[in-house]
Design an enzyme around this catalytic site. Structure first.
Site, short mmCIF file in Angstrom:
data_model
loop_
_atom_site.label_atom_id
_atom_site.label_comp_id
_atom_site.label_asym_id
_atom_site.label_seq_id
_atom_site.Cartn_x
_atom_site.Cartn_y
_atom_site.Cartn_z
N PRO A 2 0.74 -1.23 0.00
CA PRO A 2 0.00 0.00 0.00
C PRO A 2 0.77 1.28 0.00
CG PRO A 2 0.23 -0.78 2.20
CD PRO A 2 1.16 -1.55 1.33
N GLU A 3 1.63 1.66 -0.78
CA GLU A 3 2.00 3.06 -0.84
C GLU A 3 1.69 3.47 -2.25
OE1 GLU A 3 5.78 4.30 0.56
OE2 GLU A 3 5.33 3.80 2.62
N LYS A 58 -3.33 6.66 -2.40
CA LYS A 58 -3.31 5.21 -2.25
C LYS A 58 -4.63 4.57 -2.67
CE LYS A 58 -0.23 6.04 1.64
NZ LYS A 58 -0.04 6.02 3.10
N ARG A 109 -5.14 -9.11 6.25
CA ARG A 109 -5.62 -8.58 7.52
C ARG A 109 -7.03 -8.00 7.47
NH1 ARG A 109 -0.90 -4.95 9.97
NH2 ARG A 109 -2.28 -4.84 11.74
N ARG A 150 6.21 23.78 14.53
CA ARG A 150 6.19 22.84 15.66
C ARG A 150 5.80 21.43 15.26
NH1 ARG A 150 2.60 24.26 20.40
NH2 ARG A 150 1.11 25.07 18.90
N ARG A 255 5.72 5.19 14.56
CA ARG A 255 6.05 4.24 13.49
C ARG A 255 7.56 4.09 13.39
NH1 ARG A 255 1.98 4.65 9.71
NH2 ARG A 255 2.71 2.61 9.04
#
Length: 274
Positions: A2-3, A58, A109, A150, A255
């Site tokens: 999935p990318e 995606k 999954r 930030r 991640r």
DNA sequence: TAGTCTGTTAGACA
DNA sequence: CTGTCTAACAGACT
């Protein structure tokens, strides 16, 4: 798979055998994968010729002659393969193309999603409406405007509203190419690093697409995969392709981040390389 | 057995 | 409001 690059590879492979052809039979093997629309509606669409396959970020969309669109999102483990049987392991949806074989949406999954959208439904489909520009259309001004000083740069790039298609692998690879430390915030980047990021992003995806297409000449049967085609992702402890020092692994924004400490260290601007 | 995983989002919290 | 972290989704693999 999935990318952005993986979805694009699937799209190009599907085009080869599905474009212009109608399915003769459709089987929904896991009703939970169909998030929108009924099996009856899905069949009605698939039984008409496929007019086009498009990708946005995606997401992969199949456009049918019936006027319906079917949107796929593969999440973590989804993929579409050409199979000789309708029910290989993890098959969730299968359709038969005469003289070709079974197109099969597989998803170990089961996070993946299939949405059936009637005429006009696509134009109102929320996830696509909120999506940021494709990497090739992203401008430096737009990127900087969306990322505050930030903000963790990694989280920002993973946000599909900022730029479409970037995933966790791409972040590691891009940061390594641009000499950006994994925990950088918007305000940490030098002008050169911002520019490198915008230049490398489309280049990176193009390269992965090229390599994947070459590798998986036989998406049929789907062996493919196996080999790690990345520079740093998954190469923890192995020598950096640029300087030879070991690749490190840490966790950023929840991640895994693979990086080369000397090449990406201390927020010191590093030369961008191809 | 416990931890990990290419994605995304909702909710808790600072 | 801004930003971060965790859980949840489900299953296989190490």
């Amino acid at each position: 798979m999935p990318e952005l690059a993986e979805v694009e590879v699937v799209r190009r492979n599907l085009e080869k055998w599905w474009l212009g052809r109608p399915a003769r039979e459709v089987r929904l093997l896991d009703s939970k994968s169909l998030k929108q629309g009924s099996l009856r509606e899905l069949e009605a669409a698939f039984l008409t010729p496929l007019e086009a396959l498009s990708r946005r970020g995606k997401y992969l969309t199949a456009h049918f002659e019936s006027g319906d669109a079917v949107v796929f999102h593969f999440r973590m483990t989804g993929k579409i393969v050409l199979s000789e049987t309708p029910e290989p392991r993890f098959a969730r949806l299968a359709w038969l193309i005469d003289g070709v074989g079974w197109g099969v949406f597989k998803d170990q999954r089961r996070f993946g999603e299939v949405h059936l959208l009637g005429p006009g439904g696509l134009a109102a489909y929320e996830p696509l409406m909120k999506m940021g520009p494709e990497p090739e259309d992203l401008t430096l001004e737009e990127l900087r405007a969306k990322i505050s000083d930030r903000k963790m740069l990694k989280s920002a790039l993973l946000d599909q509203a900022v730029v479409a298609g970037v995933g966790n692998i791409a972040v590691s690879e891009l940061f390594w190419r641009c000499g950006i430390a994994p925990e950088s915030r918007g305000g940490d980047l030098s002008e050169a690093q911002w520019e490198a990021l915008v230049v490398e992003m489309p280049r990176y995806f193009d390269e992965v697409i090229e390599r994947s297409m070459a590798d998986e000449i036989d998406y049929i049967g789907e062996a493919g995969g196996g080999e790690n085609i990345f520079d740093v992702y998954g190469h923890q402890g192995e020598p950096c392709p640029r300087c030879g020092e070991p690749i490190a692994l840490s966790r950023v924004a929840g991640r895994s981040s693979y990086f080369c400490p000397p090449c990406q260290g201390g927020g010191q601007p590093e030369e961008a390389t191809a």
